[in-house]
Design an enzyme around this catalytic site. Structure first.
Site, PDB file in Angstrom:
ATOM      1  N   ARG A  74       0.814  -1.219   0.000  1.00  0.00           N
ATOM      2  CA  ARG A  74       0.000   0.000   0.000  1.00  0.00           C
ATOM      3  C   ARG A  74       0.845   1.266   0.000  1.00  0.00           C
ATOM      4  O   ARG A  74       0.370   2.337  -0.374  1.00  0.00           O
ATOM      5  CB  ARG A  74      -0.988  -0.022   1.176  1.00  0.00           C
ATOM      6  CG  ARG A  74      -2.121  -1.017   0.958  1.00  0.00           C
ATOM      7  CD  ARG A  74      -3.096  -0.998   2.118  1.00  0.00           C
ATOM      8  NE  ARG A  74      -2.534  -1.568   3.310  1.00  0.00           N
ATOM      9  CZ  ARG A  74      -2.623  -2.850   3.658  1.00  0.00           C
ATOM     10  NH1 ARG A  74      -3.294  -3.685   2.900  1.00  0.00           N
ATOM     11  NH2 ARG A  74      -2.075  -3.287   4.762  1.00  0.00           N
TER      12      ARG A  74
ATOM     13  N   GLU B 258       3.940  -9.940  15.408  1.00  0.00           N
ATOM     14  CA  GLU B 258       3.218 -10.530  16.537  1.00  0.00           C
ATOM     15  C   GLU B 258       3.407 -12.058  16.544  1.00  0.00           C
ATOM     16  O   GLU B 258       3.658 -12.663  17.574  1.00  0.00           O
ATOM     17  CB  GLU B 258       1.744 -10.162  16.442  1.00  0.00           C
ATOM     18  CG  GLU B 258       1.038 -10.275  17.768  1.00  0.00           C
ATOM     19  CD  GLU B 258      -0.403  -9.821  17.666  1.00  0.00           C
ATOM     20  OE1 GLU B 258      -0.779  -9.260  16.625  1.00  0.00           O
ATOM     21  OE2 GLU B 258      -1.135 -10.053  18.639  1.00  0.00           O
TER      22      GLU B 258
HETATM   23  P1  AMP Z   1       3.007  -2.052  11.850  1.00  0.00           P
HETATM   24  O1  AMP Z   1       4.287  -2.745  11.461  1.00  0.00           O
HETATM   25  O2  AMP Z   1       2.340  -2.672  13.022  1.00  0.00           O
HETATM   26  O3  AMP Z   1       3.200  -0.556  12.005  1.00  0.00           O
HETATM   27  O4  AMP Z   1       1.984  -2.304  10.661  1.00  0.00           O
HETATM   28  C1  AMP Z   1       2.053  -1.508   9.557  1.00  0.00           C
HETATM   29  C2  AMP Z   1       1.600  -2.211   8.300  1.00  0.00           C
HETATM   30  O5  AMP Z   1       0.451  -3.014   8.496  1.00  0.00           O
HETATM   31  C3  AMP Z   1       1.247  -1.171   7.273  1.00  0.00           C
HETATM   32  O6  AMP Z   1       1.775  -1.584   6.034  1.00  0.00           O
HETATM   33  C4  AMP Z   1      -0.257  -1.128   7.268  1.00  0.00           C
HETATM   34  O7  AMP Z   1      -0.714  -1.037   5.956  1.00  0.00           O
HETATM   35  C5  AMP Z   1      -0.701  -2.427   7.915  1.00  0.00           C
HETATM   36  N1  AMP Z   1      -1.687  -2.265   9.006  1.00  0.00           N
HETATM   37  C6  AMP Z   1      -1.490  -2.575  10.307  1.00  0.00           C
HETATM   38  N2  AMP Z   1      -2.568  -2.327  11.049  1.00  0.00           N
HETATM   39  C7  AMP Z   1      -3.496  -1.824  10.209  1.00  0.00           C
HETATM   40  C8  AMP Z   1      -4.846  -1.350  10.375  1.00  0.00           C
HETATM   41  N3  AMP Z   1      -5.482  -1.338  11.553  1.00  0.00           N
HETATM   42  N4  AMP Z   1      -5.483  -0.887   9.281  1.00  0.00           N
HETATM   43  C9  AMP Z   1      -4.861  -0.870   8.083  1.00  0.00           C
HETATM   44  N5  AMP Z   1      -3.610  -1.300   7.857  1.00  0.00           N
HETATM   45  C10 AMP Z   1      -2.929  -1.791   8.911  1.00  0.00           C
END
Ligand code: AMP
Length: 177
Positions: free
Chosen positions: A64, A101
């Protein structure tokens, strides 16, 4: 940045409860990307932040982050570099694994994609825990560019993802949930 305009973008982001697993409120930005007015507001807001920073490369995080990243790169007159899941990039890569996770994940970038002359913005659509972007940041940083900025369209405030980055990293987000 025009907060009223960004509120309009935020209002067209679709919330999908319990996707991809129960308990997650998934922020679906496809509804903002498909709206021409929202897409233009996002592009202008990104240019407001990075237009005068001498950016030479925008790195987009699969998948994305490719959308806003490519738009930003083109509007800045910079190049676009994809950061991809393992096995997708055809030439020589360097990679970084990071804890999720459940289990680990890996990001790859072409070895010749960033040079020490580059000023880089790494872009993704959303900041959640920050684990993905921290790995992206460390990978790009290891290529020794002049400067690395970090940017998201939006962030989830409750998860405190900004706190995982070293204090010297300039992290921006257009709006917060
Ligand atoms: P993180 O590594 O936890 O910051 O997760 C980031 C990645 O996961 C990004 O590429 C986001 O597109 C996706 N992502 C994680 N949580 C969400 C959420 N609640 N809604 C949309 N995309 C998410």
């Amino acid at each position: 940045m025009n907060d009223q305009e960004l509120a309009k973008v935020k209002s067209v982001v679709r919330n999908i409860p319990d996707f991809p697993v129960p308990g997650i409120q998934f922020k679906d930005l496809t509804t903002a990307f498909k709206d021409p007015e929202a897409l233009e507001i996002m592009a202008k807001a990104l240019i407001d932040i990075y237009g005068d920073k001498g950016v030479t490369k925008v790195v987009g995080v699969e998948a994305r982050g490719f959308i806003g990243g490519a738009i930003l790169a083109n509007r800045l007159g910079a190049g676009f570099v994809p950061l991809r899941k393992p096995g997708k990039l055809p030439a020589e890569v360097i990679q970084k694994s990071y804890a999720k996770e459940y289990g680990t994940d890996t990001l790859e970038i072409h070895k010749d994609a960033i040079t020490p002359d580059d000023v880089v913005v790494i872009h993704d659509d959303l900041l959640a825990t920050g684990g993905t972007m921290l790995a992206a940041y460390e990978l790009v940083k290891s290529m020794n560019p002049k400067k690395v900025y970090v940017n998201f369209i939006c962030d989830l405030a409750d998860l405190h993802g900004r706190e995982v980055f070293p204090p010297e990293v300039e992290v921006t987000s257009l709006f917060t949930f």
